[in-house]
Design a protein around this motif. Structure first.
Motif, mmCIF file in Angstrom:
data_model
loop_
_atom_site.group_PDB
_atom_site.id
_atom_site.type_symbol
_atom_site.label_atom_id
_atom_site.label_comp_id
_atom_site.label_asym_id
_atom_site.label_seq_id
_atom_site.Cartn_x
_atom_site.Cartn_y
_atom_site.Cartn_z
ATOM 1 N N GLN A 88 0.966 -1.126 0.108
ATOM 2 C CA GLN A 88 0.015 -0.001 0.005
ATOM 3 C C GLN A 88 0.749 1.280 0.003
ATOM 4 O O GLN A 88 1.853 1.360 0.826
ATOM 5 C CB GLN A 88 -0.936 0.103 1.185
ATOM 6 C CG GLN A 88 -1.696 -1.098 1.246
ATOM 7 C CD GLN A 88 -2.708 -1.135 2.567
ATOM 8 O OE1 GLN A 88 -2.937 -0.224 3.337
ATOM 9 N NE2 GLN A 88 -3.762 -2.134 2.478
ATOM 10 N N LYS A 89 0.612 2.152 -1.148
ATOM 11 C CA LYS A 89 1.562 3.412 -1.256
ATOM 12 C C LYS A 89 0.786 4.480 -1.538
ATOM 13 O O LYS A 89 -0.079 4.308 -2.996
ATOM 14 C CB LYS A 89 2.663 3.114 -2.210
ATOM 15 C CG LYS A 89 3.824 3.897 -1.974
ATOM 16 C CD LYS A 89 4.782 3.149 -2.251
ATOM 17 C CE LYS A 89 6.021 4.134 -2.712
ATOM 18 N NZ LYS A 89 5.963 4.548 -4.170
ATOM 19 N N ASP A 90 0.713 5.633 -0.807
ATOM 20 C CA ASP A 90 -0.194 6.809 -1.116
ATOM 21 C C ASP A 90 -1.779 6.290 -1.688
ATOM 22 O O ASP A 90 -2.317 6.695 -2.743
ATOM 23 C CB ASP A 90 0.639 7.405 -2.256
ATOM 24 C CG ASP A 90 1.966 7.817 -2.249
ATOM 25 O OD1 ASP A 90 2.177 7.846 -0.892
ATOM 26 O OD2 ASP A 90 2.636 7.663 -2.951
ATOM 27 N N GLY A 91 -2.147 5.246 -0.750
ATOM 28 C CA GLY A 91 -3.569 5.013 -1.136
ATOM 29 C C GLY A 91 -3.603 4.051 -2.299
ATOM 30 O O GLY A 91 -4.756 3.713 -2.726
ATOM 31 N N ASP A 92 -2.450 3.808 -2.891
ATOM 32 C CA ASP A 92 -2.696 2.841 -4.151
ATOM 33 C C ASP A 92 -2.059 1.693 -3.562
ATOM 34 O O ASP A 92 -1.137 1.387 -2.985
ATOM 35 C CB ASP A 92 -1.826 3.745 -5.079
ATOM 36 C CG ASP A 92 -1.827 2.666 -6.290
ATOM 37 O OD1 ASP A 92 -2.508 1.793 -6.513
ATOM 38 O OD2 ASP A 92 -0.763 2.868 -7.199
ATOM 39 N N ASP A 93 -2.780 0.409 -4.058
ATOM 40 C CA ASP A 93 -2.236 -0.764 -3.822
ATOM 41 C C ASP A 93 -1.840 -1.649 -4.946
ATOM 42 O O ASP A 93 -2.041 -2.814 -5.033
ATOM 43 C CB ASP A 93 -3.169 -1.596 -2.795
ATOM 44 C CG ASP A 93 -4.561 -1.950 -3.521
ATOM 45 O OD1 ASP A 93 -4.675 -1.384 -4.359
ATOM 46 O OD2 ASP A 93 -5.316 -2.636 -2.884
ATOM 47 N N SER A 94 -1.507 -0.799 -6.163
ATOM 48 C CA SER A 94 -1.207 -1.754 -7.452
ATOM 49 C C SER A 94 0.284 -2.418 -7.331
ATOM 50 O O SER A 94 0.500 -3.148 -8.205
ATOM 51 C CB SER A 94 -1.327 -0.837 -8.640
ATOM 52 O OG SER A 94 -0.474 0.322 -8.485
ATOM 53 N N SER A 95 0.942 -2.125 -6.410
ATOM 54 C CA SER A 95 2.470 -2.499 -6.219
ATOM 55 C C SER A 95 2.342 -3.823 -5.558
ATOM 56 O O SER A 95 1.577 -3.855 -4.354
ATOM 57 C CB SER A 95 3.469 -1.635 -5.700
ATOM 58 O OG SER A 95 3.503 -0.451 -6.467
ATOM 59 N N SER A 96 3.428 -4.680 -5.807
ATOM 60 C CA SER A 96 3.227 -6.080 -5.210
ATOM 61 C C SER A 96 4.831 -6.192 -4.515
ATOM 62 O O SER A 96 5.660 -5.722 -4.967
ATOM 63 C CB SER A 96 2.777 -7.243 -5.849
ATOM 64 O OG SER A 96 3.798 -7.212 -6.992
ATOM 65 N N SER A 136 12.549 1.362 -7.644
ATOM 66 C CA SER A 136 11.071 0.971 -8.277
ATOM 67 C C SER A 136 9.875 1.215 -7.027
ATOM 68 O O SER A 136 8.751 1.726 -7.390
ATOM 69 C CB SER A 136 10.959 -0.464 -8.576
ATOM 70 O OG SER A 136 11.163 -1.454 -7.649
ATOM 71 N N LEU A 137 10.168 1.084 -5.910
ATOM 72 C CA LEU A 137 9.317 1.228 -4.936
ATOM 73 C C LEU A 137 9.202 2.751 -4.319
ATOM 74 O O LEU A 137 8.636 3.176 -3.317
ATOM 75 C CB LEU A 137 9.211 0.124 -3.718
ATOM 76 C CG LEU A 137 9.114 -1.133 -4.016
ATOM 77 C CD1 LEU A 137 9.508 -1.991 -3.001
ATOM 78 C CD2 LEU A 137 7.773 -1.377 -4.795
#
Lengths: 805, 246
Positions: A88-96, A136-137
């Motif tokens: 979870q990053k900045d309200g976005d959870d598209s990274s894994s 990348s993260l």
């Protein structure tokens, strides 16, 4: 030699330039290979990983490991686990985040990494992050990251250290790797169990060097797996044996650099041919001198020796000149590839002696050998032939004579233009070489840009084939009708299809599933798709063999044709088994499909899937179309959909917008295209140097003609125009000559490089832009290359020209 | 009768003392060689009237080719002045020389020097293309007329390599006449021809001279003297003899 410095310098530069490209490719190939192997092996990668079900608790690990280590050929063993979580990053959870898990007291001798910051083990709420994931993260040591646990709760981890794992490919744009201990698993909603037994295998008992023989490793791993299975306490889910001693990207890197080396060798060969032509021109200039030397007693061998020494000086000087730039370029290229594309630290830039020897031999021997025929021809000419040589072949073949006569009857065309055109055919070998060099450069340039256009066309092809906007995977399957009702009510959703998907690996009936999967799970696994009948969100792919699915198929499967690479025995008509969700399912192969990127196959019908896993009307994958098709809208609608599902207590993984599939397909072409361009530019430069040299020789040969032209009234500008037109004609003819090679090269590169990156050909595309750019570049280049000889020609005084023999 | 052609007065009256078509005044040409300066022409003074047929004779190295080159603007004098008609040739630039030569001088060489990739007609037309005084649509017909005049019209669309030496020299003469120049300069025009062909070429020169063309031939062949109206002998860069026929 004193009178031909300009030509000598051109020869040296042409060979040097090509040798720089060739040697740089050779150096980088060997440096990448040696550093990749040493970097990869420095992690002591496991020869095999045996996935067990259920996992093993930390207090049982020592017992199992000791039992396994007692087996013949097993050098070392340990227990590990690999899990994937949403970040979870900045309200976005598209990274894994892919997490490698080990016991806190794991000695980290096997499948290890280099700690750059912090220490192993991290605390319970701590994580070590793989170095390439920092970018990348967009995180650093000391930061806190939040992941979504298996029970859907946010869990914070502090980055307590940074490690470098050279067995992993660099982190992609939407993910990365981290390392935690089993102590952290309860925080994530999992018991502290490890389910992968990692072993290193030797060829013979007592040896400590890991085997290079995959068959030996598979056989030992299967023995171990069968023994564990025989205890009755656990099932064997999979035995993963990646190619020994091979980094996950080793094959791609070797093939890529091998292809580039072949281009470099081609460039060197062309330069050598250029040298032969330049030498031919030089000998043309010297032919009367040769005649006179022979007339006063010089033997053929003496003449050969004289000019042979000159060529030797040229090639030795060129090789010496190319040595350092080639080495520097090769090292830079290797460092770039290793660090940016392969996640490998460069430990040594030492080049083996044989590579130096090959470079020197190639730089000296190839040009010498190719220069030999004109040398022999000139040195063997009789005194009479040499003294009678007037440079220009006046007696052309019948076809050329007819062409000249026909052109002579044309009215209204500038005669200088016609003369320039006719001059092309006077020294046909020289003309063909100039055209050949420029044509090959043009073919490589246009082929490279066509390939890039092919890469750029992939998103459109994906969009055409994948007619959805958002794809959502469910953590656990849910009722199909319920899902449809929920999703259809989400604002902006226009349609929803209920699919099923599963991660699996092919196995033959009755055997333990043996794959070539690397620890990052990225290679060797198959993503199975179960398609609903009459789907509108997927276009049937091109079937290379067999047929596509029909609605009535219940045990049929269509495989991607790339499966043949790893499992050559599987073909249409074969029966295969796929472990899906703890069940072994059996399928009949009915077709092979070719897909570019973001491939959907292996494909089965949804009915067949439901029957195979005994789960009717259940769905674990949703494909959705929306009324807006930009990335931000897709992400927003995806979030709204997952929110709606969560409210109905349905667990969803990431909502993947189609854009992420497109982005992953676009990222591959960069370095490769630049390298192809570099080679095209090198060959193009050599080609233009060749053209300049050929035109110089032409001017020298036609000195008297130019003088006659001036004598009968041609102004210097007219003489310049004649020479310039001839150069431009050669460039234009080379563009025509490049058409077929460019098409062939595009096809070869599209298939070869596409298969390397996507396991399917890159779509064949013709870049009009590339063709126009090349025509402009080569025409301007030819103008520049011809300017000097044209200027020289126009500066000749009539007396000098007429006095020329 | 005096015709004005290409800015140069052309006379059919060879006896007029007033009409000097060509005038060389104290022309010196010295070549720099590795062994020091070599004087090729040493203070040449010469006047040639319009309509003369002059044979420049002398041994090898006497300076006769240098003389011809300087006259044609192919080479420049080290000192001295050359006037052709009203044009001070010694002061022209390379470009101006090329243009002047194309308009005013017809050149014939020992080895014909036809351009091998052009047909015979094109070789003649090329000279017209360079100068541009003959309108483009008329060039081919004029080329064919000139080729007819020298007796090789039937060879017009052939390449030079397929013609005999004599035919090539006739084509070269047609080319020299392409722009209707008042002066024709020839450097050993018969030196590469057999006896029979040599005679026919000289007869052609004689015919052209009779039509009013001023012809200057550099030669060491004695038979030119039979046709020439004046013989100038050069020895070591000096004119030692200048004889006009009765």
């Amino acid at each position: 030699m004193r009178t031909v410095w300009g030509r000598i310098v051109m020869m040296v530069l042409a060979i040097s330039l090509s040798l720089v490209v060739f040697s740089a490719m050779l150096y980088s190939l060997t440096l990448v290979q040696s550093n990749m192997t040493s970097g990869y092996m420095s992690t002591s990668p496991a020869s095999a990983r045996i996935t067990l079900n259920p996992g093993v608790a930390p207090d049982q690990i020592e017992t199992i490991v000791n039992e396994v280590k007692a087996e013949t050929n097993v050098i070392d063993a340990t227990m590990r686990s690999v899990i994937s979580l949403k970040l979870q990053k900045d309200g976005d959870d598209s990274s894994s985040l892919q997490l490698f898990v080990a016991a806190p007291d794991d000695p980290m001798k096997l499948a290890t990494f280099k700690i750059e910051q912090g220490e192993w083990p991290p605390p319970e709420d701590g994580i070590l992050v793989e170095r390439s994931a920092l970018n990348s993260l967009n995180v650093k040591a000391g930061d806190t990251i939040t992941v979504t646990s298996f029970d859907d709760k946010p869990v914070k981890f502090k980055i307590t250290g940074v490690v470098h794992d050279q067995s992993l490919a660099p982190a992609g744009s939407e993910g990365g790797a981290g390392y935690i201990s089993t102590d952290s698993l309860p925080l994530l909603g999992r018991p502290p169990l490890l389910n992968q037994l990692a072993i290193t295998v030797s060829d013979q008992a007592g040896q400590t060097t890991p085997s290079r023989n995959r068959d030996t490793i598979v056989s030992t791993a299967l023995e171990v797996a069968n023994k564990l299975k025989a205890t009755g306490n656990m099932e064997i889910e999979q035995v993963a044996v990646p190619p020994p001693y091979e980094h996950p990207h080793q094959g791609i890197a070797n093939a890529l650099l091998g292809a580039l080396l072949a281009f470099g060798a081609l460039s060197l060969l062309l330069s050598a041919i250029l040298i032969a032509t330049m030498l031919d021109g030089l000998l043309t200039q010297h032919i009367s001198q040769i005649g006179i030397m022979k007339a006063i007693g010089a033997s053929t061998s003496r003449i050969l020796q004289l000019y042979g020494i000159m060529v030797l000086v040229v090639v030795v000087a060129a090789t010496a000149l190319a040595f350092l730039p080639g080495l520097a370029l090769g090292r830079a290229l290797a460092q770039l590839l290793l660090s940016s594309a392969l996640n490998i630290d460069v430990t040594s830039l030492a080049v083996p002696l044989w590579v130096y020897a090959t470079t020197i031999a190639a730089g000296i021997l190839i040009p010498l050998l190719i220069a030999l025929p004109p040398l022999l021809r000139a040195s063997r000419r009789t005194v009479r032939e040499a003294l009678d040589d007037r440079g220009v072949v006046d007696n052309q073949g019948r076809a050329i004579t007819r062409l000249y006569s026909w052109l002579g009857r044309l009215d209204g065309i500038d005669r200088i233009l016609l003369m320039a055109f006719r001059n092309l055919f006077r020294r046909q070998a020289r003309f063909l070489l100039s055209v050949g060099l420029l044509g090959i450069a043009g073919a490589i340039f246009v082929g490279g840009l066509n390939l890039m256009a092919g890469f750029q066309a992939i998103p459109k092809i994906i969009t055409d084939a994948q007619r959805w906007d958002i794809q959502i995977r469910l953590t656990t399957p849910a009722d199909t009708n319920q899902l449809k009702k929920i999703v259809e009510n989400v604002p902006d959703v226009t349609a929803v299809e209920t699919w099923n998907s599963a991660t699996t690996g092919i196995q033959y009936p009755g055997e333990i599933n043996v794959t070539r999967t690397y620890p990052d799970q990225g290679h060797g696994l198959l993503g199975l798709s179960a398609l609903p009948a009459n789907t509108t969100m997927f276009t049937t792919p091109y079937i290379t063999d067999g047929r596509w699915l029909s609605a009535s198929d219940t045990d049929a499967i269509v495989l991607p044709q790339t499966i043949r690479k790893t499992l050559p025995d599987v073909k249409v008509g074969s029966t295969i088994q796929l472990p899906i969700e703890d069940q072994v399912t059996t399928w009949r192969v009915i077709g092979m499909a070719e897909e570019v990127a973001g491939g959907t196959c292996p494909c089965v019908t949804k009915t067949g899937f439901e029957q195979a896993v005994s789960r009717p009307n259940q769905t674990n994958l949703l494909r959705i179309t929306t009324d807006r098709h930009d990335k931000q809208s897709r992400i927003a609608i995806g979030k709204a959909t997952t929110q709606a599902l969560q409210e109905a207590s349905i667990k969803a993984q990431n909502a993947q917008p189609l854009d992420s599939l497109l982005e992953s397909a676009e990222g591959h072409s960069g370095i490769l295209i630049y390298l192809i361009m570099l080679i095209a530019i090198a060959i193009g430069t050599v080609g233009l140097m060749g053209l300049g040299s050929a035109m110089s020789t032409n001017v020298i040969e036609r000195t008297r003609e130019l003088g006659v032209m001036s004598a009968i009234g041609a102004r210097p500008a007219m003489v310049r125009r004649l020479v310039l037109f001839e150069g431009i004609f050669i460039a234009l003819v080379s563009c025509v000559a490049a058409v077929i090679p460019a098409l062939v090269l595009t096809q070869v590169m599209s298939v070869g490089i596409g298969n390397l990156f996507f396991s399917a050909p890159v779509p064949f595309q013709i870049s009009t832009q590339a063709i126009i750019i090349w025509i402009i570049v080569v025409t301007l280049g030819a103008t520049v290359a011809t300017l000097a000889p044209a200027y020289r020609a126009s500066r000749l005084t009539v007396r000098e020209a007429l006095a020329y023999l | 009768m005096i015709k004005v052609k290409n800015g140069i007065k052309k006379s059919n009256n060879q006896s007029s003392n007033e009409e000097h078509l060509i005038e060389l005044h104290k022309v010196i040409k010295t070549y720099e060689t590795p062994s020091g300066p070599f004087p090729a022409l040493q203070g040449i003074n010469l006047r040639i009237q319009s309509g003369e047929f002059v044979a420049i004779v002398g041994k090898s190295g006497s300076g006769k080719t240098t003389f011809l080159n300087i006259l044609a603007g192919i080479d420049r004098p080290t000192k001295g002045e050359i006037s052709v008609g009203s044009t001070p040739v010694h002061s022209l630039s390379e470009s101006q020389l090329a243009e002047w030569r194309g308009r005013s001088i017809g050149l014939v060489f020992q080895f014909f020097q036809l351009l091998p990739t052009l047909t015979i007609a094109e070789n003649v037309m090329l000279a017209m293309d360079f100068v541009g005084i003959i309108p483009a649509p008329e060039r081919r017909s004029r080329a064919l007329k000139l080729l007819d005049q020298v007796g090789i019209k039937d060879q017009a669309d052939k390449l030079p390599a397929s013609l005999s030496g004599g035919q090539q020299q006739r084509a070269a003469i047609a080319r020299a006449l392409a722009n209707n120049p008042p002066i024709l300069l020839a450097d050993e025009p018969t030196g590469n021809l057999d006896e029979h062909t040599r005679k026919s070429v000289l007869e052609l020169f004689d015919k052209l001279n009779a039509e009013g063309l001023t012809i200057i031939v550099v030669t060491h062949e004695r038979d030119v003297n039979f046709y020439a109206s004046r013989q100038v002998t050069l020895i070591d860069g000096h004119i030692t003899n200048d004889t006009k026929k009765g």
